[in-house]
Design a protein around this motif. Structure first.
Motif, PDB file in Angstrom:
ATOM      1  N   PHE A   1      78.061 -54.254 -23.609  1.00  0.00           N
ATOM      2  CA  PHE A   1      78.474 -55.458 -22.900  1.00  0.00           C
ATOM      3  C   PHE A   1      79.750 -55.156 -22.119  1.00  0.00           C
ATOM      4  CE2 PHE A   1      76.238 -56.569 -26.734  1.00  0.00           C
ATOM      5  CZ  PHE A   1      75.337 -57.527 -26.326  1.00  0.00           C
ATOM      6  N   ARG A   2      79.786 -55.631 -20.900  1.00  0.00           N
ATOM      7  CA  ARG A   2      80.979 -55.499 -20.061  1.00  0.00           C
ATOM      8  C   ARG A   2      81.719 -56.838 -20.077  1.00  0.00           C
ATOM      9  NH1 ARG A   2      82.894 -52.981 -15.134  1.00  0.00           N
ATOM     10  NH2 ARG A   2      84.008 -54.512 -13.872  1.00  0.00           N
ATOM     11  N   VAL A   3      83.006 -56.779 -20.379  1.00  0.00           N
ATOM     12  CA  VAL A   3      83.850 -57.975 -20.398  1.00  0.00           C
ATOM     13  C   VAL A   3      84.966 -57.778 -19.379  1.00  0.00           C
ATOM     14  CG1 VAL A   3      85.348 -59.453 -21.774  1.00  0.00           C
ATOM     15  CG2 VAL A   3      83.339 -58.402 -22.826  1.00  0.00           C
ATOM     16  N   ASP A   4      85.026 -58.678 -18.397  1.00  0.00           N
ATOM     17  CA  ASP A   4      86.099 -58.631 -17.404  1.00  0.00           C
ATOM     18  C   ASP A   4      86.504 -60.050 -17.050  1.00  0.00           C
ATOM     19  OD1 ASP A   4      84.137 -59.609 -15.703  1.00  0.00           O
ATOM     20  OD2 ASP A   4      83.748 -57.678 -14.755  1.00  0.00           O
ATOM     21  N   HIS A   5      87.229 -60.220 -15.951  1.00  0.00           N
ATOM     22  CA  HIS A   5      87.745 -61.546 -15.595  1.00  0.00           C
ATOM     23  C   HIS A   5      86.631 -62.523 -15.220  1.00  0.00           C
ATOM     24  CE1 HIS A   5      87.241 -59.607 -11.684  1.00  0.00           C
ATOM     25  NE2 HIS A   5      87.240 -60.819 -11.146  1.00  0.00           N
ATOM     26  N   THR A   6      85.418 -62.008 -14.980  1.00  0.00           N
ATOM     27  CA  THR A   6      84.298 -62.898 -14.635  1.00  0.00           C
ATOM     28  C   THR A   6      83.494 -63.309 -15.848  1.00  0.00           C
ATOM     29  OG1 THR A   6      82.728 -61.082 -14.242  1.00  0.00           O
ATOM     30  CG2 THR A   6      84.124 -61.758 -12.394  1.00  0.00           C
ATOM     31  N   GLY A   7      83.784 -62.751 -17.041  1.00  0.00           N
ATOM     32  CA  GLY A   7      83.045 -63.111 -18.235  1.00  0.00           C
ATOM     33  C   GLY A   7      82.384 -61.903 -18.878  1.00  0.00           C
ATOM     34  N   THR A   8      81.240 -62.135 -19.515  1.00  0.00           N
ATOM     35  CA  THR A   8      80.523 -61.101 -20.256  1.00  0.00           C
ATOM     36  C   THR A   8      79.153 -60.876 -19.650  1.00  0.00           C
ATOM     37  OG1 THR A   8      81.646 -61.738 -22.308  1.00  0.00           O
ATOM     38  CG2 THR A   8      79.658 -60.398 -22.521  1.00  0.00           C
ATOM     39  N   ARG A   9      78.780 -59.610 -19.510  1.00  0.00           N
ATOM     40  CA  ARG A   9      77.440 -59.253 -19.033  1.00  0.00           C
ATOM     41  C   ARG A   9      76.902 -58.104 -19.868  1.00  0.00           C
ATOM     42  NH1 ARG A   9      80.218 -60.912 -14.664  1.00  0.00           N
ATOM     43  NH2 ARG A   9      79.185 -62.312 -13.187  1.00  0.00           N
ATOM     44  N   ARG A  10      75.643 -58.212 -20.243  1.00  0.00           N
ATOM     45  CA  ARG A  10      74.991 -57.094 -20.923  1.00  0.00           C
ATOM     46  C   ARG A  10      74.625 -56.060 -19.859  1.00  0.00           C
ATOM     47  NH1 ARG A  10      69.224 -57.352 -24.039  1.00  0.00           N
ATOM     48  NH2 ARG A  10      69.024 -55.102 -24.422  1.00  0.00           N
ATOM     49  N   ILE A  11      74.979 -54.796 -20.081  1.00  0.00           N
ATOM     50  CA  ILE A  11      74.870 -53.817 -19.002  1.00  0.00           C
ATOM     51  C   ILE A  11      73.764 -52.800 -19.195  1.00  0.00           C
ATOM     52  CG2 ILE A  11      77.249 -54.040 -18.253  1.00  0.00           C
ATOM     53  CD1 ILE A  11      78.001 -51.648 -19.899  1.00  0.00           C
ATOM     54  N   ASP A  12      73.077 -52.787 -20.340  1.00  0.00           N
ATOM     55  CA  ASP A  12      71.889 -51.942 -20.457  1.00  0.00           C
ATOM     56  C   ASP A  12      71.063 -52.424 -21.638  1.00  0.00           C
ATOM     57  OD1 ASP A  12      73.134 -51.035 -22.720  1.00  0.00           O
ATOM     58  OD2 ASP A  12      73.179 -48.934 -22.147  1.00  0.00           O
ATOM     59  N   LYS A  13      69.922 -51.796 -21.853  1.00  0.00           N
ATOM     60  CA  LYS A  13      69.051 -52.201 -22.951  1.00  0.00           C
ATOM     61  C   LYS A  13      69.517 -51.606 -24.265  1.00  0.00           C
ATOM     62  CE  LYS A  13      66.149 -54.659 -20.584  1.00  0.00           C
ATOM     63  NZ  LYS A  13      66.009 -56.110 -20.806  1.00  0.00           N
ATOM     64  N   LEU A  14      69.514 -50.287 -24.340  1.00  0.00           N
ATOM     65  CA  LEU A  14      69.929 -49.608 -25.567  1.00  0.00           C
ATOM     66  C   LEU A  14      70.659 -48.327 -25.222  1.00  0.00           C
ATOM     67  CD1 LEU A  14      66.865 -49.897 -27.964  1.00  0.00           C
ATOM     68  CD2 LEU A  14      69.167 -50.681 -28.444  1.00  0.00           C
ATOM     69  N   MET A  15      71.669 -48.012 -25.989  1.00  0.00           N
ATOM     70  CA  MET A  15      72.292 -46.704 -25.837  1.00  0.00           C
ATOM     71  C   MET A  15      71.435 -45.658 -26.546  1.00  0.00           C
ATOM     72  SD  MET A  15      76.310 -47.640 -26.439  1.00  0.00           S
ATOM     73  CE  MET A  15      76.813 -45.951 -26.176  1.00  0.00           C
ATOM     74  N   ALA A  16      71.741 -44.432 -26.328  1.00  0.00           N
ATOM     75  CA  ALA A  16      70.929 -43.371 -26.934  1.00  0.00           C
ATOM     76  C   ALA A  16      70.987 -43.422 -28.452  1.00  0.00           C
ATOM     77  CB  ALA A  16      71.403 -42.012 -26.427  1.00  0.00           C
ATOM     78  N   GLY A  17      72.099 -43.791 -28.999  1.00  0.00           N
ATOM     79  CA  GLY A  17      72.209 -43.876 -30.447  1.00  0.00           C
ATOM     80  C   GLY A  17      73.244 -44.902 -30.840  1.00  0.00           C
ATOM     81  N   SER A  18      73.379 -45.127 -32.110  1.00  0.00           N
ATOM     82  CA  SER A  18      74.343 -46.096 -32.613  1.00  0.00           C
ATOM     83  C   SER A  18      75.756 -45.563 -32.424  1.00  0.00           C
ATOM     84  CB  SER A  18      74.072 -46.372 -34.086  1.00  0.00           C
ATOM     85  OG  SER A  18      74.978 -47.300 -34.575  1.00  0.00           O
ATOM     86  N   THR A  19      76.715 -46.507 -32.210  1.00  0.00           N
ATOM     87  CA  THR A  19      78.098 -46.128 -31.945  1.00  0.00           C
ATOM     88  C   THR A  19      78.975 -46.608 -33.079  1.00  0.00           C
ATOM     89  OG1 THR A  19      77.636 -46.424 -29.608  1.00  0.00           O
ATOM     90  CG2 THR A  19      79.942 -46.195 -30.244  1.00  0.00           C
ATOM     91  N   SER A  20      79.853 -45.773 -33.521  1.00  0.00           N
ATOM     92  CA  SER A  20      80.750 -46.158 -34.609  1.00  0.00           C
ATOM     93  C   SER A  20      82.012 -46.775 -34.037  1.00  0.00           C
ATOM     94  CB  SER A  20      81.120 -44.926 -35.451  1.00  0.00           C
ATOM     95  OG  SER A  20      79.963 -44.384 -36.060  1.00  0.00           O
ATOM     96  N   GLY A  21      82.558 -47.755 -34.743  1.00  0.00           N
ATOM     97  CA  GLY A  21      83.758 -48.438 -34.261  1.00  0.00           C
ATOM     98  C   GLY A  21      85.015 -47.837 -34.849  1.00  0.00           C
ATOM     99  N   ALA A  22      86.106 -48.260 -34.288  1.00  0.00           N
ATOM    100  CA  ALA A  22      87.407 -47.785 -34.766  1.00  0.00           C
ATOM    101  C   ALA A  22      88.369 -48.936 -34.773  1.00  0.00           C
ATOM    102  CB  ALA A  22      87.929 -46.658 -33.883  1.00  0.00           C
ATOM    103  N   GLY A  23      89.290 -48.926 -35.708  1.00  0.00           N
ATOM    104  CA  GLY A  23      90.239 -50.022 -35.835  1.00  0.00           C
ATOM    105  C   GLY A  23      91.423 -49.863 -34.928  1.00  0.00           C
ATOM    106  N   GLY A  24      92.089 -51.005 -34.624  1.00  0.00           N
ATOM    107  CA  GLY A  24      93.266 -50.970 -33.769  1.00  0.00           C
ATOM    108  C   GLY A  24      94.464 -51.474 -34.467  1.00  0.00           C
TER     109      GLY A  24
END
Length: 530
Positions: free
Chosen positions: A507-530
């Protein structure tokens, strides 16, 4: 099913097509409920599975007693795929679970396309605090009538069924309502107006109403030619400054006023005298549970100020006491504004000279261009309100003294060599991103919202990691989802954020809001804390 252009349909064909599309829409709503149930099953969780790390995911029950628990963060990804916030998605999943586990008769009607799904979901929400046994009573009473009565009648029937199912809870709810007195401020509408809902003792409201009327009459005496209700609205702003309000009333009283204001003393009628029986109380309807067919008559309450949620909308041509739809005299308006400004300035000057306290300070943050400021035309943005036209700036700021802050250049990258975020950076982030930056986030970026390090802070890393371009405003739930819920995020070259969900949706988030930008990535993505 009609596949051609609707302009080619005659009236009968258009009506038939409308009915078919409406039926298909209901079937799709049913499918979404089924999807929510399956999604909840796939994310079933129990309390013993909980990670005890602070801020980590919990097992929660969404639909009420008797519903299975699910993983807390699951709603975030489901909501993103439905273009809604995590909170709205959690409510939707909870409604679906409540229908299956607490209101099975109503769910059966929905699945058989004999009951409108959104009505069934609202019944589930209304029964949220009931026990399983009490919910079953409501289920039996209303399952067969969901689509045979109007939404307002259905709401009343559901309320009666809830009270019958749990009388003790109904009594407790009644006592709770008595403790809900307060003054509540609503969100701004599309035209920069805010609503105020006051729930207070009857005598206090009556006296407040009389004072509003008195100030409205004083404005009329001072030359305000607008309608009564508009003057009453202006009176609310004047009342916010007691010194100013007293001065306006005093100035008006020195003039010859043809129509004195209503006396403030309450009468027996105001406190439920013999005339009370002619004016039964009416509960304000909730959005989505009402329809215009049930609101043909004016609000019958005692007050001359109708409940704004309960009053039918007037057309411009309907008769209205003390209404004037003519174009206001701009010269007269400017003269009145100048006179009121002088009254306010003199009132506070006298107060300070006599040793009184200065008026309280109110912070209103207005964002506008130099062109708008110079020309008085264009659109500006007010924090906490939203967009307003430049002509409303005067009434927003009022007649009192105000402070203009210097312009902050948001192109400047400001950083510190520490994890903690100073106010000067926090303000820049808030100005750059007025709304939280999680997909379909709804929280406004207040001065207290969490600011997350997009690239996690490394105590042994390079200096300047805490900077205005490496921070994203997130409400606490979204921050926890990002840190512990296997979401990842990165800053793109154009300043937008690209989020990846646990199952690879981006999902792309910018000043215009949120848009889904593709169907599926090649694999699952791991998150990281901030």
């Amino acid at each position: 099913m009609f596949d051609g252009d609707v302009r080619e349909l005659d009236t009968a064909e258009l009506l038939s097509s409308t009915a078919e599309h409406h039926a298909e829409h209901r079937r799709l709503e049913v499918r979404l409920i089924v999807h929510a149930l399956r999604y909840a099953d796939l994310h079933h969780s129990t309390t013993h599975e909980r990670d005890e790390t602070p801020g980590s995911e919990r097992a929660i029950v969404l639909g009420g007693a008797g519903c299975p628990s699910i993983s807390e963060f699951a709603a975030a990804e489901f909501g993103a795929m439905m273009d809604m916030s995590a909170g709205a998605a959690a409510a939707f999943i909870g409604q679906a679970l409540a229908l299956r586990h607490r209101l099975p008769r109503i769910l059966a009607m929905v699945l058989n396309e004999e009951a409108t799904p959104w009505k069934a979901r609202q019944i589930a929400t209304a029964c949220l605090d009931l026990s399983e046994e009490a919910a079953a009573i409501v289920d039996r009473r209303v399952a067969g009538i969901i689509d045979s009565v109007t939404p307002l009648r259905l709401k009343k029937i559901v309320k009666a069924a809830i009270w019958q199912a749990d009388a003790a809870a109904a009594e407790a709810a009644s006592q709770q309502k008595a403790r809900e007195r307060g003054v509540y401020i609503g969100r701004s509408n599309d035209h920069g107006n805010k609503s105020v809902w006051i729930l207070a003792a009857s005598g206090d409201v009556i006296r407040f109403d009389a004072t509003v009327d008195a100030i409205a009459e004083a404005l009329k005496a001072l030359g305000d030619t607008s309608s009564l209700q508009r003057r009453r609205a202006k009176a609310v702003g004047i009342l916010a400054d007691p010194t100013y309000a007293a001065a306006v009333l005093a100035q008006a009283s020195s003039l010859s006023v043809s129509t004195p204001p209503r006396p403030a003393a309450p009468t027996s009628r105001d406190f439920g005298g013999p005339a009370e029986a002619e004016s039964p109380a009416v509960d304000p309807p909730e959005p989505g549970v009402d329809d215009e067919a049930d609101r043909d008559a004016p609000h019958p309450g005692q007050s001359e100020l109708p409940d704004p949620l309960d009053t039918p909308v007037r057309t411009r041509h309907e008769a209205c006491e003390d209404c004037d739809d003519s174009e206001p005299d701009r010269a007269a308006q400017r003269a009145l504004a100048a006179r009121l400004a002088q009254i306010k300035q003199q009132a506070h000057s006298n107060t300070m000279q006599s040793g009184g306290r200065s008026p309280g300070r109110t912070e209103v943050l207005v964002h506008l261009t130099d062109h708008t400021l110079a020309t008085g035309s264009g659109v500006l943005r007010v924090e906490g309100i939203g967009p307003m036209v430049a002509g409303q700036l005067g009434e927003l700021i009022g007649y009192g003294p105000y402070l203009v802050r210097p312009v902050i250049d948001l192109n400047d990258k400001v950083s510190v060599d520490a994890y903690e975020i100073p106010d000067r950076i926090r303000e820049r982030v808030a100005l750059t991103h007025p709304v939280e930056q999680f997909p379909f986030g709804t929280a406004e970026t207040t001065r207290r919202i969490d600011l997350d390090h997009i690239e996690p802070y490394d105590p042994t890393g390079p200096p300047g990691q805490t900077n205005s371009s490496n921070l994203a405003p997130l409400r606490r739930f979204s921050h926890r989802v990002k840190t512990h819920g296997r979401w990842s995020v990165r800053r793109l070259d154009d300043g937008a954020l690209e989020w990846a969900s646990p199952h690879g949706f981006r999902f792309r988030v910018d000043h215009t809001g949120t848009r889904r930008i593709d169907k599926l990535m090649a694999g699952s993505t791991s998150g990281a804390g901030g």
